[in-house]
Design a protein around this motif. Structure first.
Motif, short mmCIF file in Angstrom:
data_model
loop_
_atom_site.label_atom_id
_atom_site.label_comp_id
_atom_site.label_asym_id
_atom_site.label_seq_id
_atom_site.Cartn_x
_atom_site.Cartn_y
_atom_site.Cartn_z
N MET A 1 0.84 -1.17 0.00
CA MET A 1 0.00 0.00 0.00
C MET A 1 0.89 1.24 0.00
SD MET A 1 -2.87 1.24 2.77
CE MET A 1 -3.32 -0.43 3.13
N ARG A 2 0.77 2.03 -1.06
CA ARG A 2 1.58 3.24 -1.21
C ARG A 2 1.06 4.34 -0.29
NH1 ARG A 2 2.44 7.83 -4.85
NH2 ARG A 2 0.23 7.83 -5.30
N LYS A 3 1.97 4.96 0.45
CA LYS A 3 1.59 6.03 1.36
C LYS A 3 2.16 7.34 0.86
CE LYS A 3 0.87 3.09 5.24
NZ LYS A 3 1.58 2.13 5.97
N MET A 4 1.45 8.44 1.15
CA MET A 4 1.90 9.75 0.69
C MET A 4 1.71 10.81 1.76
SD MET A 4 -1.17 10.43 -2.02
CE MET A 4 -1.90 8.81 -2.12
N LYS A 5 2.43 11.90 1.59
CA LYS A 5 2.32 13.03 2.50
C LYS A 5 1.06 13.82 2.16
CE LYS A 5 7.26 13.73 3.14
NZ LYS A 5 8.37 14.69 2.95
N LYS B 1 1.93 12.19 9.49
CA LYS B 1 0.73 11.47 9.08
C LYS B 1 0.93 11.04 7.64
CE LYS B 1 -2.27 14.36 11.90
NZ LYS B 1 -3.32 15.40 11.86
N GLN B 2 0.45 9.85 7.33
CA GLN B 2 0.56 9.34 5.97
C GLN B 2 -0.83 9.00 5.45
OE1 GLN B 2 3.38 6.11 6.49
NE2 GLN B 2 5.01 7.43 5.73
N TYR B 3 -0.98 9.12 4.15
CA TYR B 3 -2.27 8.91 3.51
C TYR B 3 -2.13 7.84 2.43
CZ TYR B 3 -3.15 13.21 5.95
OH TYR B 3 -3.26 14.14 6.93
#
Length: 126
Positions: free
Chosen positions: A1-5, A38-40
């Motif tokens: 699962m790719r996480k982003m700022k 926090k990551q999204y």
């Protein structure tokens, strides 16, 4: 699962970071915390896209929050009253979507009629 700022997510959706933070405060989003940051995920992005679509057709953030909460409830935990409340909320959303769809189709028909009339005038003047 790719996480982003948050900044990347905001840029992808064309909204401000403060808007995302506001949705978090309302409980519409729950980002993954990793240390101080926090990551999204793509799920967060999809939730935000749904929020934006529903807002775009006239739903309040309160109504959207109710819908999100309804989606998170386990059916085994529901009382009969809660079940009917959630069902009615979903039916209301579907009805509003149906109405908007009808309005869009009517606008499309009107614009197509205008285009046809414009084309006929152009051919008459040639």
């Amino acid at each position: 699962m790719r996480k982003m700022k948050i900044s990347i997510l905001a840029k992808q959706l064309g909204i401000s970071v403060s808007t995302i933070r506001y949705y978090e405060q309302l409980g519409l989003l729950k980002p993954v915390k990793k240390g101080y940051y926090k990551q999204y995920t793509e799920e967060h992005k999809e939730a935000l896209e749904l929020i934006l679509r529903l807002k775009g057709i006239g739903f309040t953030l309160f109504q959207i929050k109710e819908l999100f909460l309804a989606d998170q409830v386990e059916t085994s935990e529901l009382s009969g009253e809660e079940y009917h409340k959630i069902k009615q909320l979903i039916l209301n959303v579907l009805e509003k979507l149906k109405k908007k769809e009808k309005e869009i189709l009517q606008a499309k028909e009107t614009l197509n009629g205008m285009l046809t009339k414009l084309e006929a005038i152009k051919h008459e003047n040639q």
